[in-house]
Design a protein around this motif. Structure first.
Motif, mmCIF file in Angstrom:
data_model
loop_
_atom_site.group_PDB
_atom_site.id
_atom_site.type_symbol
_atom_site.label_atom_id
_atom_site.label_comp_id
_atom_site.label_asym_id
_atom_site.label_seq_id
_atom_site.Cartn_x
_atom_site.Cartn_y
_atom_site.Cartn_z
ATOM 1 N N GLN A 32 7.467 9.615 -9.088
ATOM 2 C CA GLN A 32 8.846 9.378 -8.684
ATOM 3 C C GLN A 32 8.850 8.180 -7.733
ATOM 4 O OE1 GLN A 32 10.284 13.183 -7.145
ATOM 5 N NE2 GLN A 32 11.079 13.729 -9.161
ATOM 6 N N GLY A 33 10.041 7.649 -7.456
ATOM 7 C CA GLY A 33 10.138 6.373 -6.777
ATOM 8 C C GLY A 33 9.880 6.397 -5.282
ATOM 9 N N ILE A 34 9.953 5.197 -4.710
ATOM 10 C CA ILE A 34 9.749 4.953 -3.283
ATOM 11 C C ILE A 34 11.049 4.437 -2.699
ATOM 12 C CG2 ILE A 34 8.484 3.563 -1.578
ATOM 13 C CD1 ILE A 34 6.220 3.370 -3.715
ATOM 14 N N SER A 35 11.395 4.915 -1.524
ATOM 15 C CA SER A 35 12.538 4.355 -0.796
ATOM 16 C C SER A 35 12.255 4.492 0.699
ATOM 17 C CB SER A 35 13.845 5.073 -1.166
ATOM 18 O OG SER A 35 13.859 6.383 -0.642
ATOM 19 N N TYR A 36 13.161 3.976 1.488
ATOM 20 C CA TYR A 36 13.049 4.103 2.940
ATOM 21 C C TYR A 36 14.291 4.800 3.468
ATOM 22 C CZ TYR A 36 9.023 0.998 3.563
ATOM 23 O OH TYR A 36 7.760 0.444 3.545
ATOM 24 N N GLU A 76 15.800 4.658 7.202
ATOM 25 C CA GLU A 76 15.521 3.874 8.409
ATOM 26 C C GLU A 76 14.227 3.095 8.148
ATOM 27 O OE1 GLU A 76 15.728 6.600 11.723
ATOM 28 O OE2 GLU A 76 17.659 7.363 11.053
ATOM 29 N N ASP A 77 13.209 3.254 8.986
ATOM 30 C CA ASP A 77 11.942 2.543 8.763
ATOM 31 C C ASP A 77 10.867 3.448 8.179
ATOM 32 O OD1 ASP A 77 12.772 0.041 9.654
ATOM 33 O OD2 ASP A 77 12.429 0.580 11.748
ATOM 34 N N VAL A 78 11.259 4.620 7.693
ATOM 35 C CA VAL A 78 10.284 5.611 7.223
ATOM 36 C C VAL A 78 10.103 5.494 5.705
ATOM 37 C CG1 VAL A 78 9.775 8.071 6.998
ATOM 38 C CG2 VAL A 78 10.834 7.191 9.097
ATOM 39 N N PRO A 79 8.877 5.167 5.238
ATOM 40 C CA PRO A 79 8.634 5.102 3.791
ATOM 41 C C PRO A 79 8.518 6.502 3.202
ATOM 42 C CG PRO A 79 6.603 4.634 4.976
ATOM 43 C CD PRO A 79 7.673 4.806 6.016
ATOM 44 N N ILE A 80 9.126 6.667 2.031
ATOM 45 C CA ILE A 80 9.076 7.943 1.324
ATOM 46 C C ILE A 80 8.662 7.684 -0.112
ATOM 47 C CG2 ILE A 80 10.400 9.955 0.549
ATOM 48 C CD1 ILE A 80 12.399 8.740 2.918
ATOM 49 N N ILE A 81 7.578 8.288 -0.541
ATOM 50 C CA ILE A 81 7.250 8.303 -1.962
ATOM 51 C C ILE A 81 7.520 9.730 -2.423
ATOM 52 C CG2 ILE A 81 4.761 8.617 -1.515
ATOM 53 C CD1 ILE A 81 4.378 7.009 -4.204
ATOM 54 N N TYR A 82 8.455 9.869 -3.342
ATOM 55 C CA TYR A 82 8.951 11.202 -3.677
ATOM 56 C C TYR A 82 7.951 12.017 -4.484
ATOM 57 C CZ TYR A 82 13.400 10.274 -1.496
ATOM 58 O OH TYR A 82 14.379 10.017 -0.559
ATOM 59 N N SER A 83 7.122 11.356 -5.323
ATOM 60 C CA SER A 83 6.031 12.085 -5.967
ATOM 61 C C SER A 83 4.954 11.120 -6.429
ATOM 62 C CB SER A 83 6.512 12.899 -7.166
ATOM 63 O OG SER A 83 5.409 13.563 -7.779
ATOM 64 N N LEU A 84 3.703 11.465 -6.129
ATOM 65 C CA LEU A 84 2.553 10.674 -6.575
ATOM 66 C C LEU A 84 2.064 11.096 -7.955
ATOM 67 C CD1 LEU A 84 0.391 10.348 -3.349
ATOM 68 C CD2 LEU A 84 1.439 8.487 -4.629
ATOM 69 N N GLY A 85 2.721 12.094 -8.558
ATOM 70 C CA GLY A 85 2.249 12.561 -9.861
ATOM 71 C C GLY A 85 1.016 13.430 -9.714
ATOM 72 N N ASN A 86 0.138 13.415 -10.710
ATOM 73 C CA ASN A 86 -1.089 14.222 -10.673
ATOM 74 C C ASN A 86 -2.262 13.343 -10.279
ATOM 75 O OD1 ASN A 86 0.251 16.465 -11.649
ATOM 76 N ND2 ASN A 86 -0.327 16.100 -13.772
ATOM 77 N N PHE A 87 -2.911 13.690 -9.177
ATOM 78 C CA PHE A 87 -4.150 12.970 -8.888
ATOM 79 C C PHE A 87 -5.278 13.515 -9.763
ATOM 80 C CE2 PHE A 87 -8.143 12.212 -6.636
ATOM 81 C CZ PHE A 87 -8.102 10.834 -6.625
ATOM 82 N N TRP A 88 -5.325 14.839 -9.891
ATOM 83 C CA TRP A 88 -6.338 15.460 -10.745
ATOM 84 C C TRP A 88 -5.821 16.825 -11.140
ATOM 85 C CZ3 TRP A 88 -10.885 18.865 -9.296
ATOM 86 C CH2 TRP A 88 -11.770 19.024 -10.369
ATOM 87 N N PHE A 89 -5.397 16.957 -12.400
ATOM 88 C CA PHE A 89 -4.747 18.208 -12.790
ATOM 89 C C PHE A 89 -5.225 18.730 -14.137
ATOM 90 C CE2 PHE A 89 -1.126 20.692 -14.474
ATOM 91 C CZ PHE A 89 -1.041 21.642 -13.476
ATOM 92 N N ASN A 90 -5.289 17.859 -15.173
ATOM 93 C CA ASN A 90 -5.696 18.316 -16.500
ATOM 94 C C ASN A 90 -6.248 17.130 -17.298
ATOM 95 O OD1 ASN A 90 -3.424 16.855 -17.354
ATOM 96 N ND2 ASN A 90 -2.129 18.681 -17.410
ATOM 97 N N GLY A 91 -6.427 17.323 -18.594
ATOM 98 C CA GLY A 91 -7.017 16.287 -19.419
ATOM 99 C C GLY A 91 -6.027 15.307 -20.004
ATOM 100 N N ASN A 92 -4.745 15.472 -19.713
ATOM 101 C CA ASN A 92 -3.729 14.568 -20.255
ATOM 102 C C ASN A 92 -3.886 13.157 -19.677
ATOM 103 O OD1 ASN A 92 -2.707 16.766 -21.593
ATOM 104 N ND2 ASN A 92 -1.066 17.140 -20.129
ATOM 105 N N THR A 93 -3.403 12.177 -20.418
ATOM 106 C CA THR A 93 -3.399 10.805 -19.922
ATOM 107 C C THR A 93 -2.033 10.502 -19.341
ATOM 108 O OG1 THR A 93 -5.031 10.112 -21.570
ATOM 109 C CG2 THR A 93 -3.670 8.378 -20.553
#
Length: 221
Positions: free
Chosen positions: A132-136, A138-155
């Protein structure tokens, strides 16, 4: 269930790995983890918005194990305020959002606003199993979701967030594109795949600029 949760906590403790957002009781689930790095004290806090309609995941109470929930922001905001009083920087990890949806919801944005007001300096979200996307705010960065770092065999396209504290105390926020495939995740350092993931994130993000190395600039200032 309870047995599996307690076994997980014990396994982490035996390995010397700190954890946040869950515990043997509410006090432990609200625990703040602090690190001192180059003279600056950084607080790590976490809570979950999930589940919003069902109750598969138990909320910790004064005497029963579970997670710290933040469907309503106040309890987690309390933790953030305490972390803010006792550190130089607060990094909040909310578990939130709708699975499989690249667009973050108004519920996530409302929680993010509450967390920023409480004192969060960075918000890094997860749960949706996709980026999911990134926004701010005020001056606070927010990344709403990084997705899966390590979850299953899918690409799938995923990534890592990097927060760099500058000598003057300001923060530089960076998104490092990655690919999960065959139960492994690798960093994309060059080539068309890297550009594709960066372009995808640019399209999801609001009022930010992201350069070719993933550094994010707030355009809403």
């Amino acid at each position: 269930g309870e047995d599996a949760l307690l076994d997980t906590l014990e396994t982490l403790e035996d390995a010397g790995i700190p954890y946040v957002g869950a515990g043997r009781n509410l006090d432990e689930a609200k625990k703040i983890v602090y690190f001192v790095i180059n003279g600056r004290k950084i607080a790590i806090v976490s809570a979950t918005q999930i589940e919003r309609s069902y109750n598969y995941t138990r909320e910790a109470t004064e005497d029963t194990p579970g997670v710290l929930k933040t469907l309503n922001p106040e309890k987690f905001s309390e933790v953030i305020r305490e972390a803010d009083r006792n550190s130089d920087y607060v990094i909040a990890f909310p578990h939130w959002g709708t699975e499989g949806t690249n667009l973050y919801g108004s519920d996530q944005k409302a929680l993010a606003e509450a967390f920023v007001e409480a004192g969060a300096d960075v918000i890094i979200g997860g749960h949706t199993h996709c980026l999911q996307g990134i926004s701010y705010i005020e001056d606070v960065p927010i990344i709403y979701s990084l997705g899966n770092f390590w979850f299953n065999g899918n690409t799938i396209e995923t990534g890592v967030a990097q927060v760099r504290i500058q000598k003057d105390g300001s923060l530089k926020f960076r998104f490092l594109p990655c690919i999960q495939s065959g139960t492994r995740t690798r960093l994309l350092t060059e080539g068309s795949q890297k550009e594709e993931v960066l372009d995808f994130m640019r399209g999801l993000s609001k009022d930010v600029k992201m350069d070719e190395e993933g550094y994010v600039t707030n355009l809403a200032k």
